[in-house]
Design an enzyme around this catalytic site. Structure first.
Site, PDB file in Angstrom:
ATOM      1  N   SER A 137     -11.108 -15.047   0.960  1.00 18.05           N
ATOM      2  CA  SER A 137     -12.538 -15.323   0.711  1.00 18.05           C
ATOM      3  C   SER A 137     -12.709 -16.530  -0.212  1.00 18.05           C
ATOM      4  O   SER A 137     -13.608 -17.359   0.004  1.00 18.05           O
ATOM      5  CB  SER A 137     -13.248 -14.091   0.151  1.00 18.05           C
ATOM      6  N   HIS A 165      -8.079  -7.868   4.198  1.00 22.69           N
ATOM      7  CA  HIS A 165      -8.702  -8.326   2.934  1.00 22.69           C
ATOM      8  C   HIS A 165      -9.738  -7.276   2.513  1.00 22.69           C
ATOM      9  O   HIS A 165      -9.408  -6.086   2.404  1.00 22.69           O
ATOM     10  CB  HIS A 165      -9.276  -9.730   3.175  1.00 22.69           C
ATOM     11  N   HIS A 203       0.367  -6.230  -1.242  1.00 23.49           N
ATOM     12  CA  HIS A 203      -0.387  -7.423  -1.644  1.00 23.49           C
ATOM     13  C   HIS A 203       0.439  -8.661  -1.351  1.00 23.49           C
ATOM     14  O   HIS A 203       1.664  -8.636  -1.437  1.00 23.49           O
ATOM     15  CB  HIS A 203      -0.744  -7.386  -3.137  1.00 23.49           C
ATOM     16  N   ARG A 223      -6.539  -3.891 -11.370  1.00 26.33           N
ATOM     17  CA  ARG A 223      -7.900  -3.517 -10.945  1.00 26.33           C
ATOM     18  C   ARG A 223      -7.895  -2.076 -10.440  1.00 26.33           C
ATOM     19  O   ARG A 223      -8.854  -1.331 -10.622  1.00 26.33           O
ATOM     20  CB  ARG A 223      -8.394  -4.480  -9.855  1.00 26.33           C
ATOM     21  N   ASP A 257      -8.292  -2.049  -3.548  1.00 28.72           N
ATOM     22  CA  ASP A 257      -9.055  -1.263  -2.571  1.00 28.72           C
ATOM     23  C   ASP A 257      -8.639   0.202  -2.512  1.00 28.72           C
ATOM     24  O   ASP A 257      -9.353   1.021  -1.923  1.00 28.72           O
ATOM     25  CB  ASP A 257      -8.909  -1.901  -1.183  1.00 28.72           C
TER      26      ASP A 257
HETATM   27  N1  HAX Z   1       1.363  -0.681   5.166  1.00 29.81           N
HETATM   28  C1  HAX Z   1       2.208  -0.944   6.186  1.00 29.81           C
HETATM   29  N2  HAX Z   1       2.853  -2.091   6.349  1.00 29.81           N
HETATM   30  C2  HAX Z   1       2.683  -3.021   5.393  1.00 29.81           C
HETATM   31  C3  HAX Z   1       1.882  -2.812   4.273  1.00 29.81           C
HETATM   32  C4  HAX Z   1       1.186  -1.586   4.180  1.00 29.81           C
HETATM   33  N3  HAX Z   1       0.338  -1.329   3.191  1.00 29.81           N
HETATM   34  N4  HAX Z   1       1.923  -3.909   3.492  1.00 29.81           N
HETATM   35  C5  HAX Z   1       2.733  -4.800   4.109  1.00 29.81           C
HETATM   36  N5  HAX Z   1       3.173  -4.268   5.268  1.00 29.81           N
HETATM   37  C6  HAX Z   1       3.999  -4.915   6.275  1.00 29.81           C
HETATM   38  C7  HAX Z   1       3.239  -6.115   6.834  1.00 29.81           C
HETATM   39  O1  HAX Z   1       2.290  -5.723   7.820  1.00 29.81           O
HETATM   40  C8  HAX Z   1       4.375  -6.960   7.364  1.00 29.81           C
HETATM   41  O2  HAX Z   1       4.787  -6.405   8.584  1.00 29.81           O
HETATM   42  P1  HAX Z   1       5.255  -7.358   9.817  1.00 29.81           P
HETATM   43  O3  HAX Z   1       6.341  -8.235   9.259  1.00 29.81           O
HETATM   44  O4  HAX Z   1       5.716  -6.398  10.850  1.00 29.81           O
HETATM   45  O5  HAX Z   1       4.041  -8.135  10.206  1.00 29.81           O
HETATM   46  C9  HAX Z   1       5.474  -6.729   6.323  1.00 29.81           C
HETATM   47  O6  HAX Z   1       5.153  -5.462   5.699  1.00 29.81           O
HETATM   48  C10 HAX Z   1       5.576  -7.770   5.264  1.00 29.81           C
HETATM   49  O7  HAX Z   1       4.344  -7.890   4.609  1.00 29.81           O
HETATM   50  P2  HAX Z   1       4.266  -8.422   3.105  1.00 29.81           P
HETATM   51  O8  HAX Z   1       4.940  -9.741   3.054  1.00 29.81           O
HETATM   52  O9  HAX Z   1       4.710  -7.351   2.162  1.00 29.81           O
HETATM   53  O10 HAX Z   1       2.703  -8.549   2.890  1.00 29.81           O
HETATM   54  P3  HAX Z   1       1.732  -9.698   3.434  1.00 29.81           P
HETATM   55  O11 HAX Z   1       1.634 -10.722   2.362  1.00 29.81           O
HETATM   56  O12 HAX Z   1       2.073 -10.158   4.791  1.00 29.81           O
HETATM   57  O13 HAX Z   1       0.362  -8.904   3.535  1.00 29.81           O
HETATM   58  C11 HAX Z   1      -1.321  -7.400   2.865  1.00 29.81           C
HETATM   59  C12 HAX Z   1      -0.310  -8.452   2.399  1.00 29.81           C
HETATM   60  C13 HAX Z   1      -2.231  -7.049   1.706  1.00 29.81           C
HETATM   61  C14 HAX Z   1      -2.192  -7.993   3.978  1.00 29.81           C
HETATM   62  C15 HAX Z   1      -0.529  -6.157   3.353  1.00 29.81           C
HETATM   63  O14 HAX Z   1       0.172  -5.586   2.274  1.00 29.81           O
HETATM   64  C16 HAX Z   1      -1.428  -5.115   3.995  1.00 29.81           C
HETATM   65  O15 HAX Z   1      -1.707  -5.232   5.192  1.00 29.81           O
HETATM   66  N6  HAX Z   1      -1.903  -4.090   3.222  1.00 29.81           N
HETATM   67  C17 HAX Z   1      -2.832  -3.111   3.745  1.00 29.81           C
HETATM   68  C18 HAX Z   1      -4.229  -3.683   3.853  1.00 29.81           C
HETATM   69  C19 HAX Z   1      -4.827  -3.893   2.491  1.00 29.81           C
HETATM   70  O16 HAX Z   1      -4.815  -3.022   1.636  1.00 29.81           O
HETATM   71  N7  HAX Z   1      -5.432  -5.076   2.279  1.00 29.81           N
HETATM   72  C20 HAX Z   1      -6.126  -5.400   1.018  1.00 29.81           C
HETATM   73  C21 HAX Z   1      -5.282  -6.295   0.113  1.00 29.81           C
HETATM   74  C22 HAX Z   1      -5.993  -6.638  -1.179  1.00 29.81           C
HETATM   75  C23 HAX Z   1      -7.181  -7.474  -0.896  1.00 29.81           C
HETATM   76  O17 HAX Z   1      -7.136  -8.607  -0.486  1.00 29.81           O
HETATM   77  N8  HAX Z   1      -8.328  -6.889  -1.045  1.00 29.81           N
HETATM   78  O18 HAX Z   1      -9.445  -7.475  -0.671  1.00 29.81           O
END
Ligand code: HAX
Length: 434
Positions: free
Chosen positions: A241, A271, A318, A327, A373
């Site tokens: 964002s 996000h 994250h 947070r 979140d």
């Molecule tokens: N559950 C399952 N799998 C997860 C995971 C979770 N909570 N967190 C990471 N992974 C997976 C990823 O999907 C990725 O899988 P692939 O290689 O198969 O695509 C792998 O682990 C590596 O990911 P990473 O390097 O640890 O994390 P990223 O930087 O790619 O992604 C995210 C960070 C926040 C998007 C990720 O941890 C996620 O999807 N979390 C769940 C959704 C979430 O809570 N989002 C909010 C984040 C905070 C925010 O921005 N709030 O607004």
């Protein structure tokens, strides 16, 4: 000139001079290397943005202008000593790099109240949406619509020079932030309360007024809303964002365009949408395996199955953080203090014990810990804000504080249009000697 704007001029002038000197004398200085892995996995860790309002440390979490969350919960002005900081104070700090007094914060509350009337056409546009339209569609459309009256755009067309860009950006930013609680509350009441709208209360601060217009008029909800608006406001410059608002703003798009674009990024499940997904996910889990804390083994199996099915566990992980998000900790502490027996809080606490244990065993996941979140929805549910489809709008209202304070600085520095370079896959293969 309003005193905050006057102060911004005083603070910005010497900083802009430093910025120009840095650029003039040191623009060739090398500050890092870029790997193929970084380019192909979302530019993680790549230093590529200037953002003054806050800085995220992977181990410690966010600091706003150098202050941690616990420090600011102590030091920012409050309505009463037991309460939570007024988000106006955080905006003041992010914009002006100075802790405000209670008088500064009250003046800002009054300034926003005086700018908060919505143009009539915004109501008409919102009224045209079927009531089952996703709240973030309505929210971002209302913001975009207000670009019609952008002062920045009008001044630009009138021949405003580059040195003045910050001035009308500031005006749009203040109008925009002031109006957001009205937009959010209007959407909420129209969708979930038969369109019975509630007038603002001029005696209330920005966050409490949002709660009031949504129909929640007790001190406890006001306190929660102040905490919520404080915690979600900023997370340095690279999150979707913030980066989107900055990127779109770099084309000299007006603040309404830029922030509306940021909001459509916030609406993504990886996000800000995760804040509503957490509650939906918890509902589904309880439906499938029963009251969650009865049997932690069942929760473990449920989580493993979700991951095998290719789903993410919302609220965990994250892109930058490598520890529990402060947070989340602030929200957990708030819950433990004010609603310790709430069944949702008990489930959330239990998930906090189990989810990281499971995720830590999955090597590809870099951070098994809860993010912001994982905790916010539970607190909102407790106080009766149960329509979790709406939660990302609340996140969006708060996020305006950080990304729009940054936009004022972008324009003060006169940052140019953002334009990185891209290459086809074969170019990367060649670099790798493939
Ligand atoms: N559950 C399952 N799998 C997860 C995971 C979770 N909570 N967190 C990471 N992974 C997976 C990823 O999907 C990725 O899988 P692939 O290689 O198969 O695509 C792998 O682990 C590596 O990911 P990473 O390097 O640890 O994390 P990223 O930087 O790619 O992604 C995210 C960070 C926040 C998007 C990720 O941890 C996620 O999807 N979390 C769940 C959704 C979430 O809570 N989002 C909010 C984040 C905070 C925010 O921005 N709030 O607004």
């Amino acid at each position: 000139m309003d005193p905050i704007k006057q102060k911004f001029v005083e603070v910005a002038l010497p900083r802009v001079a430093e910025f120009r000197k840095l650029l003039a004398d040191h623009s060739e200085k090398v500050i890092g290397e870029i790997t193929i892995g970084q380019v192909l996995t979302g530019m993680k860790g790549m230093v590529s943005l200037l953002c003054d309002t806050s800085k995220l440390d992977p181990e410690e979490g966010i600091r706003f202008r150098g202050y941690s969350i616990p420090e600011l919960r102590e030091r920012l002005p409050k309505r009463n000593p037991e309460g939570e900081p007024l988000p106006e104070g955080l905006f003041y700090l992010m914009l002006l790099n100075e802790l405000p007094t209670r008088e500064d914060v009250d003046a800002l509350s009054r300034e926003w109240a005086s700018r908060s009337d919505l143009p009539d056409y915004v109501y008409k546009i919102l009224d045209a949406f079927p009531t089952d339209t996703r709240p973030m569609v309505q929210f971002s459309t209302a913001i975009l619509a207000m670009a019609k009256d952008s002062k920045f755009m009008a001044a630009y067309l009138d021949g405003m020079g580059k040195k003045e860009h910050w001035d009308q950006t500031y005006e749009d930013v203040m109008d925009l932030i002031a109006r957001l609680p009205r937009i959010a509350a209007y959407i909420y009441r129209r969708m979930y309360h038969g369109n019975k709208q509630i007038d603002p209360d001029p005696s209330l601060d920005w966050a409490a007024n949002l709660a009031h217009m949504m129909g929640f008029d007790n001190y406890e909800v006001h306190r929660l809303m102040r905490l919520y608006m404080f915690l979600h406001s900023d997370h340095e410059g690279g999150n979707v964002s913030a980066h989107t608002t900055h990127l779109v703003g770099s084309a000299l798009s007006n603040p309404y365009y830029a922030y509306a674009a940021g909001m459509t990024g916030l609406a993504g499940p990886l996000h800000g949408f995760a804040n509503q997904e957490v509650i939906r996910w918890m509902f589904n889990m309880i439906k499938e395996i029963g009251p969650a804390c009865d049997d932690k083994e069942k929760i473990r199996k449920y989580i493993m199955q979700q991951i095998e099915d290719g789903k993410v566990i919302p609220g965990y992980g994250h892109a930058v953080l490598r520890k529990t998000d402060p947070r989340f900790t602030a929200q957990l502490e708030f819950g433990q203090k004010y609603l310790p027996d709430d069944p949702w809080l008990i489930t959330m606490t239990c998930l906090f014990e189990v989810v990281p244990e499971v995720l830590v065993g999955i090597s590809k996941i870099k951070n098994p810990w809860p993010n912001v979140d994982a905790g916010s929805g539970v607190l909102l549910m407790h106080y009766g804000i149960k329509e979790f489809d709406f939660y990302t709008v609340l996140f969006g209202v708060s996020r305006a504080l950080g990304v729009l304070a940054s936009l004022c600085w972008d324009r003060a520095y006169g940052l140019p249009i953002e334009r990185p370079t891209s290459h086809p896959l074969d170019w990367f293969k060649k670099q790798a000697g493939m």
